[in-house]
Design a protein around this motif. Structure first.
Motif, PDB file in Angstrom:
ATOM      1  N   GLY A 156       0.745  -1.151   0.020  1.00  0.00           N
ATOM      2  CA  GLY A 156       0.006   0.094  -0.117  1.00  0.00           C
ATOM      3  C   GLY A 156       0.986   1.129   0.007  1.00  0.00           C
ATOM      4  O   GLY A 156       0.106   2.455   0.293  1.00  0.00           O
TER       5      GLY A 156
ATOM      6  N   TRP B 208       1.455   3.765  -2.045  1.00  0.00           N
ATOM      7  CA  TRP B 208       1.028   4.075  -3.335  1.00  0.00           C
ATOM      8  C   TRP B 208       1.558   5.369  -3.885  1.00  0.00           C
ATOM      9  O   TRP B 208       1.872   5.450  -5.085  1.00  0.00           O
ATOM     10  CB  TRP B 208      -0.447   4.374  -3.103  1.00  0.00           C
ATOM     11  CG  TRP B 208      -1.414   3.145  -2.969  1.00  0.00           C
ATOM     12  CD1 TRP B 208      -1.934   2.996  -2.027  1.00  0.00           C
ATOM     13  CD2 TRP B 208      -1.372   2.247  -3.667  1.00  0.00           C
ATOM     14  NE1 TRP B 208      -2.676   1.549  -1.923  1.00  0.00           N
ATOM     15  CE2 TRP B 208      -2.313   1.044  -3.274  1.00  0.00           C
ATOM     16  CE3 TRP B 208      -0.937   1.751  -5.147  1.00  0.00           C
ATOM     17  CZ2 TRP B 208      -2.521  -0.173  -3.844  1.00  0.00           C
ATOM     18  CZ3 TRP B 208      -1.381   0.636  -5.767  1.00  0.00           C
ATOM     19  CH2 TRP B 208      -2.011  -0.331  -5.030  1.00  0.00           C
TER      20      TRP B 208
ATOM     21  N   GLU C 244      -3.856   3.000 -10.838  1.00  0.00           N
ATOM     22  CA  GLU C 244      -4.561   2.394  -9.591  1.00  0.00           C
ATOM     23  C   GLU C 244      -4.083   3.229  -8.373  1.00  0.00           C
ATOM     24  O   GLU C 244      -4.854   3.482  -7.423  1.00  0.00           O
ATOM     25  CB  GLU C 244      -4.264   1.043  -9.291  1.00  0.00           C
ATOM     26  CG  GLU C 244      -4.749   0.122  -8.289  1.00  0.00           C
ATOM     27  CD  GLU C 244      -4.360  -0.995  -8.351  1.00  0.00           C
ATOM     28  OE1 GLU C 244      -4.794  -1.802  -7.282  1.00  0.00           O
ATOM     29  OE2 GLU C 244      -3.617  -1.744  -8.981  1.00  0.00           O
TER      30      GLU C 244
ATOM     31  N   GLU D 270      -6.393   5.097  -5.481  1.00  0.00           N
ATOM     32  CA  GLU D 270      -6.080   4.708  -3.938  1.00  0.00           C
ATOM     33  C   GLU D 270      -5.636   5.927  -3.243  1.00  0.00           C
ATOM     34  O   GLU D 270      -5.997   6.191  -2.015  1.00  0.00           O
ATOM     35  CB  GLU D 270      -4.956   3.627  -3.841  1.00  0.00           C
ATOM     36  CG  GLU D 270      -5.218   2.226  -4.288  1.00  0.00           C
ATOM     37  CD  GLU D 270      -6.232   1.595  -3.559  1.00  0.00           C
ATOM     38  OE1 GLU D 270      -6.685   2.068  -2.464  1.00  0.00           O
ATOM     39  OE2 GLU D 270      -6.879   0.590  -3.983  1.00  0.00           O
TER      40      GLU D 270
END
Length: 509
Positions: free
Chosen positions: A21, A23, A49, A53
């Motif tokens: 995670g 990101w 993506e 996020e």
């Protein structure tokens, strides 16, 4: 590494960052792989993506544009594009993109699940159920979709089908928390209480949360288990107030809350939180309707809005209303968001209004647009926060004046209802502080009754209903969740005080 040069990162390491995670790091490092002969397309997809996020769907859509070449668009690109559009509130566009993806890959479980979630957000529960049915046909062990299917069915009052879906989820995993809680909610709604208390305690051990405490309080109250009610409601009340303080929508439903306690300020906080959540769920769908004064329009257009235009107490109370309007001054529209039960009561409403519009299969924006296009002057909502209501349609304010009437929670909260139709007895001047709406006081009583109902001429006896022939009969035919400790205590005192008396409680599922 010498001279402070940055270490080169591999594509596998970028994927590892995505897996945990990170990101922001992913978005940064993907940039160097864009244009790479092997990873170029993957880099754009993963970077998009990452922006989704991070709450930047607009940037994600911009990044995906280079991959949207006709005849050569990957399924993953379409799914990411739909997800970004969904995050921006463009649900119609997202649905079109997913339908395009399905035209290429009809057996993709992920696409069907994503499309089902879009339909839920649009309020199109029947279409959502179709999507989740397709998922479990393709993947019978998909426990989340069995649960989602059950939720969509329950939201359409298809309770037996919903119980079947939740049970199938629990066959796969007996400890699936959400499926277990949802199943108990439906059983409670059907007044099937056997075993609920024991299952509630089991699920609390798995996860003590608002949902399971609410169903525990509801079932205990309906069974007059006041010790159990105190235990569950005490925990739920703390969770609800914490959610409100954090500006989250509590899981405690307003109608249940109104039955749990008669504190009007708590009721106002709870209804406002749910009304705000309804607005938040649709605020990005539309920039707002621009209402104009209808110059020269000969009649005021009144719209009545409810999920209960069927054999239901709302229709029983309002049945004569629709035909009693002065047709020289008013044009009557009825907007139904609930099931068509084929009852004479529903048919009477259809016959008595000028326009009957069935919005059950319409998504939120389409329904609101229809009301706006009909140029409704005053929209009256009978449903409020009750089961299967579609308050989010009213949240879009498709009419210039909106009112609530016969609301089970008194106030609906929020800022998109202008008035509550009431009278000075139900809503005295001192109650203004407990309502978000301005009172529209009617002379006498605002409460409408179906006064035309003919008393049955059938030879009905007490024995037909298991009642003693010589007893004095007290009766209550409310939903059983409305039975409070105080009311029940009074009933018991009356039964003790009146010899040979019985209390007849209607079995209303």
């Amino acid at each position: 590494m010498e001279g402070g040069e940055a270490k080169e990162i591999s594509w596998e390491e970028v994927l590892a960052l995505a897996g945990i995670g990170q990101w922001s790091e992913v978005a940064h490092h993907c940039e160097k792989f864009i244009g790479h002969p092997n990873f170029g397309e993957n880099a754009i997809q993963l970077q998009s993506e990452a922006f989704i996020e991070m709450g930047e769907p607009k940037i994600a859509i911009e990044k995906l544009q280079s991959l949207l070449q006709p005849g050569n668009i990957s399924i993953l690109t379409l799914q990411l594009l739909a997800r970004a559009q969904e995050e921006q509130g463009f649900l119609g566009k997202a649905k079109e993109v997913l339908e395009l993806a399905l035209s290429v890959e009809k057996s993709s479980v992920d696409i069907w699940k994503q499309l089902g979630a879009i339909h839920v957000k649009q309020g199109a529960q029947a279409e959502a159920a179709k999507c989740y049915k397709r998922v479990v046909e393709l993947d019978p062990e998909n426990i989340e979709s069995w649960n989602s299917l059950g939720a969509a069915q329950a939201n359409q009052s298809e309770f037996e089908n919903a119980l079947s879906s939740f049970s199938k989820a629990l066959l796969i995993n007996p400890d699936h928390y959400l499926a277990g809680v949802n199943r108990l909610f439906v059983l409670n709604r059907r007044a099937q209480f056997d075993g609920i208390a024991k299952e509630v305690d089991r699920l609390i051990k798995l996860k003590d949360g608002e949902d399971i405490r609410q169903v525990g309080a509801l079932s205990a109250q309906q069974c007059c288990d006041w010790e159990g009610f105190d235990r569950h409601f005490s925990a739920l009340d703390k969770m609800t107030e914490e959610a409100i303080a954090q500006r989250r929508c509590p899981r405690e439903q307003p109608v249940a809350g109104a039955a749990f306690t008669d504190d009007p300020q708590r009721n106002k906080r709870l209804t406002h939180a749910w009304a705000q959540a309804a607005w938040n769920s649709v605020s990005s769908l539309h920039i707002g309707f621009s209402h104009r004064i209808q110059l020269g329009q000969p009649r005021v257009r009144v719209g009545y809005f409810s999920s209960d235009f069927r054999l239901h107490p709302i229709s029983q109370q309002t049945l004569p209303l629709f035909g009693l309007h002065n047709r020289e001054r008013f044009e009557v529209f009825v907007y139904s968001t609930g099931i068509d039960d084929g009852s004479p009561m529903r048919q009477r409403i259809i016959n008595d209004c000028d326009h009957f519009v069935d919005l059950r299969q319409s998504d939120t924006l389409s329904a609101a647009q229809k009301i706006f296009d009909d140029e409704i002057d005053v929209l009256v909502d009978f449903s409020g926060h009750t089961e299967s209501s579609r308050m989010e349609i009213c949240a879009l304010q498709p009419a210039p004046v909106q009112a609530t009437m016969l609301s089970a929670t008194g106030t609906n909260g929020g800022g998109y209802y202008d008035y509550v139709i009431t009278d000075p007895i139900v809503f005295p001047e001192s109650s203004r502080v407990d309502y978000a709406e301005t009172p529209a006081w009617l002379a006498g009583s605002f409460f409408i009754n179906h006064r035309e109902e003919v008393i049955s001429k059938n030879n009905i006896t007490r024995s037909d209903y298991g009642l003693p022939e010589n007893a004095f009969v007290f009766g209550t035919f409310n939903q059983s969740y409305k039975i409070t400790r105080e009311a029940f205590t009074i009933w018991l005192r009356l039964l003790r005080a009146v010899p040979q008396s019985v209390l007849w409680i209607g079995a209303v599922p």
